[in-house]
Design an enzyme around this catalytic site. Sequence first.
Site, PDB file in Angstrom:
ATOM      1  N   ARG A 227       0.846  -1.177   0.000  1.00 60.74           N
ATOM      2  CA  ARG A 227       0.000   0.000   0.000  1.00 60.74           C
ATOM      3  C   ARG A 227       0.892   1.241   0.000  1.00 60.74           C
ATOM      4  O   ARG A 227       1.883   1.307   0.737  1.00 60.74           O
ATOM      5  CB  ARG A 227      -0.935   0.019   1.229  1.00 60.74           C
ATOM      6  N   HIS A 275       0.678  -0.137 -10.443  1.00 60.54           N
ATOM      7  CA  HIS A 275      -0.208  -0.979  -9.634  1.00 60.54           C
ATOM      8  C   HIS A 275      -0.580  -2.261 -10.385  1.00 60.54           C
ATOM      9  O   HIS A 275      -1.752  -2.586 -10.567  1.00 60.54           O
ATOM     10  CB  HIS A 275      -1.473  -0.223  -9.227  1.00 60.54           C
TER      11      HIS A 275
END
Length: 312
Positions: A227, A275
């Site tokens: 994250r 991502h």
Amino acid sequence: MTLVLFSAPDSVWDEYRDVLPRAIARAGVEARIIRDDALTDPTEVDYIVYAPSSRLKDFTPFTRLKAVLNLWAGVEAIAPNPTLKAPLARMVDYGLTEGMVEWCVGHTLRHHLGMDQDIRRNDAEWHPHVPPLARWRNITVLGLGALGEAVARALVDLNFRVTGWSRRQKDIGGICCLSGDDGLREALSSAEILILLLPLTDNTRDLMDRNRLALLPKGACVINPGRGPLIVDEDLIDALDSGQIAHATLDVFRTEPLPPEHPFWAHDGVTVTPHIASDTRPQSAADVVAENLRRGETGEPFLHLVDRSAGY
């Protein structure tokens, strides 16, 4: 007939439109799937298949709701929602796990072998270098959940010396498992390559600040597919500029897509990937959703339930 609300943007529905009904049928569940725009009576909904990018934020009207089945591994966008009283299951499936293992192992080997200095050379000079064997390289994985444990095991299989840290003490063969504040300091102090696979909670936000980055061996590499807010961006850039950190490979960010003006893009010590370390693949995720529907309808425990108090 079980009523399932698929609450996600159109682009997500397009990926599941065919595979999810087939998976539910294979699981032996008689279900009708509806979209948000077709919902007329929330009190009739039994389950919600949910993407955190959904517009649905208030679960209060869903009085018959048996569970919310998240399509993503991360649940920080929904777990704190006070209107959600039903069980919440996060996505854990072989597609997510194998994708994360492949990405992390690939970038670990890249840094371990020093591939960048070979690939980027364009000076027509011979620069031989011999990297250490994996058995002489210390890797630390922060986070030993399903993804972290799988990554750590894969690295052990390649003969790396792997230390893992988690909030709760774990016991995993071949891995030095640590926990607690003292364990975190020990885990960081040996990490020539650090892989961040922690969930985002109040306790992990900004975990890797300048003080903890300073605990790493000088010249360490940081890999973050977990994250974005686990790392303080400004502190990481300072550590890169000082040479404390040799390189950071980052797949997740505080703001996504990463803004064009962000200094990560231009920094020679940063690799940005969009991502992609591990994404939910509809073919495998649909089977997990279908299995949880079957369990809910037969009274069996749901898979991968979230501990709402812990946030994951």
